[in-house]
Design a protein around this motif. Structure first.
Motif, PDB file in Angstrom:
ATOM      1  N   PHE A 159       0.855  -1.183   0.000  1.00 36.09           N
ATOM      2  CA  PHE A 159       0.000   0.000   0.000  1.00 36.09           C
ATOM      3  C   PHE A 159       0.894   1.237   0.000  1.00 36.09           C
ATOM      4  CE2 PHE A 159      -2.266  -3.511   1.868  1.00 36.09           C
ATOM      5  CZ  PHE A 159      -3.569  -3.387   1.415  1.00 36.09           C
ATOM      6  N   PHE A 160       0.669   2.141  -0.948  1.00 36.42           N
ATOM      7  CA  PHE A 160       1.518   3.317  -1.171  1.00 36.42           C
ATOM      8  C   PHE A 160       0.767   4.559  -0.700  1.00 36.42           C
ATOM      9  CE2 PHE A 160       2.718   0.007  -4.002  1.00 36.42           C
ATOM     10  CZ  PHE A 160       3.993   0.215  -4.502  1.00 36.42           C
ATOM     11  N   PRO A 176       7.339  -5.858 -15.113  1.00 35.83           N
ATOM     12  CA  PRO A 176       8.507  -6.311 -14.339  1.00 35.83           C
ATOM     13  C   PRO A 176       9.246  -5.178 -13.649  1.00 35.83           C
ATOM     14  CG  PRO A 176       8.913  -6.476 -16.709  1.00 35.83           C
ATOM     15  CD  PRO A 176       7.462  -6.182 -16.541  1.00 35.83           C
ATOM     16  N   ASP A 177       9.036  -3.934 -14.103  1.00 33.88           N
ATOM     17  CA  ASP A 177       9.646  -2.778 -13.441  1.00 33.88           C
ATOM     18  C   ASP A 177       8.764  -2.240 -12.313  1.00 33.88           C
ATOM     19  OD1 ASP A 177       7.579  -1.749 -14.928  1.00 33.88           O
ATOM     20  OD2 ASP A 177       8.776  -0.228 -15.962  1.00 33.88           O
ATOM     21  N   ARG A 178       7.720  -2.979 -11.945  1.00 36.46           N
ATOM     22  CA  ARG A 178       6.754  -2.647 -10.895  1.00 36.46           C
ATOM     23  C   ARG A 178       5.825  -1.515 -11.301  1.00 36.46           C
ATOM     24  NH1 ARG A 178       8.969  -1.662  -5.060  1.00 36.46           N
ATOM     25  NH2 ARG A 178       6.740  -1.868  -4.580  1.00 36.46           N
ATOM     26  N   ARG A 179       5.905  -1.054 -12.540  1.00 38.81           N
ATOM     27  CA  ARG A 179       5.033   0.029 -12.964  1.00 38.81           C
ATOM     28  C   ARG A 179       3.774  -0.520 -13.624  1.00 38.81           C
ATOM     29  NH1 ARG A 179       6.941   4.809 -12.042  1.00 38.81           N
ATOM     30  NH2 ARG A 179       9.158   5.043 -11.590  1.00 38.81           N
ATOM     31  N   PRO A 180       2.635   0.162 -13.443  1.00 32.68           N
ATOM     32  CA  PRO A 180       1.412  -0.288 -14.085  1.00 32.68           C
ATOM     33  C   PRO A 180       1.504  -0.167 -15.605  1.00 32.68           C
ATOM     34  CG  PRO A 180       1.082   1.842 -13.035  1.00 32.68           C
ATOM     35  CD  PRO A 180       2.432   1.362 -12.615  1.00 32.68           C
ATOM     36  N   VAL A 181       0.986  -1.172 -16.295  1.00 28.84           N
ATOM     37  CA  VAL A 181       0.914  -1.145 -17.758  1.00 28.84           C
ATOM     38  C   VAL A 181      -0.405  -0.462 -18.099  1.00 28.84           C
ATOM     39  CG1 VAL A 181       0.980  -2.512 -19.870  1.00 28.84           C
ATOM     40  CG2 VAL A 181       2.234  -3.289 -17.832  1.00 28.84           C
ATOM     41  N   THR A 182      -0.356   0.846 -18.310  1.00 30.35           N
ATOM     42  CA  THR A 182      -1.586   1.634 -18.327  1.00 30.35           C
ATOM     43  C   THR A 182      -2.431   1.445 -19.584  1.00 30.35           C
ATOM     44  OG1 THR A 182      -0.317   3.541 -19.120  1.00 30.35           O
ATOM     45  CG2 THR A 182      -0.714   3.383 -16.743  1.00 30.35           C
ATOM     46  N   ASP A 227      -0.775  -2.560  -4.574  1.00 33.16           N
ATOM     47  CA  ASP A 227      -0.210  -3.642  -5.386  1.00 33.16           C
ATOM     48  C   ASP A 227      -0.541  -4.998  -4.790  1.00 33.16           C
ATOM     49  OD1 ASP A 227       0.902  -1.682  -6.939  1.00 33.16           O
ATOM     50  OD2 ASP A 227       2.981  -2.382  -6.721  1.00 33.16           O
ATOM     51  N   TYR A 228      -0.838  -5.954  -5.653  1.00 31.32           N
ATOM     52  CA  TYR A 228      -1.173  -7.307  -5.213  1.00 31.32           C
ATOM     53  C   TYR A 228      -1.057  -8.255  -6.396  1.00 31.32           C
ATOM     54  CZ  TYR A 228      -5.474  -5.375  -7.187  1.00 31.32           C
ATOM     55  OH  TYR A 228      -6.370  -4.736  -7.993  1.00 31.32           O
ATOM     56  N   SER A 229      -1.190  -9.541  -6.125  1.00 30.86           N
ATOM     57  CA  SER A 229      -1.315 -10.553  -7.172  1.00 30.86           C
ATOM     58  C   SER A 229      -2.728 -11.108  -7.121  1.00 30.86           C
ATOM     59  CB  SER A 229      -0.300 -11.685  -6.960  1.00 30.86           C
ATOM     60  OG  SER A 229       1.024 -11.195  -7.063  1.00 30.86           O
ATOM     61  N   VAL A 230      -3.309 -11.349  -8.299  1.00 30.81           N
ATOM     62  CA  VAL A 230      -4.689 -11.846  -8.372  1.00 30.81           C
ATOM     63  C   VAL A 230      -4.633 -13.367  -8.375  1.00 30.81           C
ATOM     64  CG1 VAL A 230      -6.899 -11.690  -9.579  1.00 30.81           C
ATOM     65  CG2 VAL A 230      -5.291  -9.774  -9.669  1.00 30.81           C
ATOM     66  N   ALA A 239      -0.763  -7.083 -10.225  1.00 33.01           N
ATOM     67  CA  ALA A 239      -1.581  -5.924 -10.554  1.00 33.01           C
ATOM     68  C   ALA A 239      -1.132  -4.725  -9.729  1.00 33.01           C
ATOM     69  CB  ALA A 239      -3.054  -6.217 -10.293  1.00 33.01           C
ATOM     70  N   ALA A 240      -1.317  -3.547 -10.297  1.00 30.70           N
ATOM     71  CA  ALA A 240      -1.087  -2.275  -9.603  1.00 30.70           C
ATOM     72  C   ALA A 240      -2.360  -1.458  -9.752  1.00 30.70           C
ATOM     73  CB  ALA A 240       0.100  -1.528 -10.195  1.00 30.70           C
ATOM     74  N   GLN A 241      -2.938  -1.075  -8.625  1.00 35.81           N
ATOM     75  CA  GLN A 241      -4.183  -0.302  -8.640  1.00 35.81           C
ATOM     76  C   GLN A 241      -3.896   1.117  -8.175  1.00 35.81           C
ATOM     77  OE1 GLN A 241      -8.105  -0.457  -5.992  1.00 35.81           O
ATOM     78  NE2 GLN A 241      -7.920  -2.252  -7.297  1.00 35.81           N
TER      79      GLN A 241
END
Length: 239
Positions: free
Chosen positions: A169-170, A218-224, A181-184, A192-194
């Motif tokens: 949680f950010f 893989p860079d922890r960034r959301p694929v928007t 952030d979590y895994s589904v 996933a990044a919400q």
């Protein structure tokens, strides 16, 4: 209590205030590409969500028909008429996702379960981080443009049904939730990044009114360009 968590709880309205309430109700509109991947029709009709704050229990109305609702607890998911007549139910519902991947089709009970556990998590954040058995620690801060977001990593107990057992949680400089952030796990465990926006205040509790969940690279960034789930909340009321 963890210093960051204490500041976060205060910023979101305070633990003492939270403990005065038993339930929250909210109107929600959902969208995104995950549901079509699951072979489910998706619409923008508003629905009313009810979440119990101090036990894992939730319900959404209508569901599947104007006179139907869901009833979710960790050990059972049900679809029922508004008068309580049972339409369908499944015990140990998480077991029904065994072997699922992102494209595995869902039936209505799968979707009802996902809705129940996911939105319960969202509408109780960040206060669920002080529930029995939850362990939190601060991890490396995240740089987002000119901002630095502090990060709490939560390890959830086995009794709690949520996306996965370890989630991040950010929080921004104002201590408000910015990202989750979590895994589904019920869909193959994809990351996933919400992102969370448009914070509102309801009965002294502050929470984001907009959530946008993306696949996480893989860079922890959301694929928007891969919007999986969108949720907009309105008419939020704590009782």
């Amino acid at each position: 209590m963890n210093e960051l968590l204490a500041r976060v709880l205060d910023a979101h309205g305070g633990l003492e205030r939270w403990q005065r309430y038993n339930k929250v109700e909210a109107t929600m509109v959902t969208g995104g590409g995950l549901f079509p991947l699951k072979g489910l029709l998706q619409d923008s009709n508003p629905r009313r969500m009810t979440v119990w704050l101090h036990e894992e229990r939730s319900s959404v109305t209508p569901f599947g028909a104007p006179d139907q609702r869901t009833m979710f607890t960790p050990d059972r998911i049900a679809i029922e008429k508004l008068d309580g007549t049972l339409v369908a139910e499944r015990y140990a519902p998480r077991d029904s996702f065994a072997g699922h991947q992102m494209h595995t089709p869902w039936d209505p009970l799968h979707r009802a379960y996902f809705n129940g556990e996911a939105v319960w998590t969202y509408l109780t954040t960040p206060f669920l981080l002080v529930m029995d058995g939850v362990r939190v620690e601060e991890t490396e801060a995240w740089r987002e443009g000119p901002e630095t977001w502090r990060v709490l990593r939560a390890r959830f107990p086995g009794w709690m049904e949520t996306h996965c057992m370890v989630q991040d949680f950010f929080f921004g400089e104002d201590m408000m939730l910015r990202r989750h952030d979590y895994s589904v796990n019920i869909a193959g465990g994809f990351p996933a990044a919400q992102l969370t926006f448009a914070h509102i205040e309801a009965d002294g509790i502050r929470l984001p009114s907009m959530r946008r969940a993306y696949a996480r690279g893989p860079d922890r960034r959301p694929v928007t360009d891969m919007l999986l789930v969108s949720i907009d909340f309105s008419a939020v009321a704590f009782t």
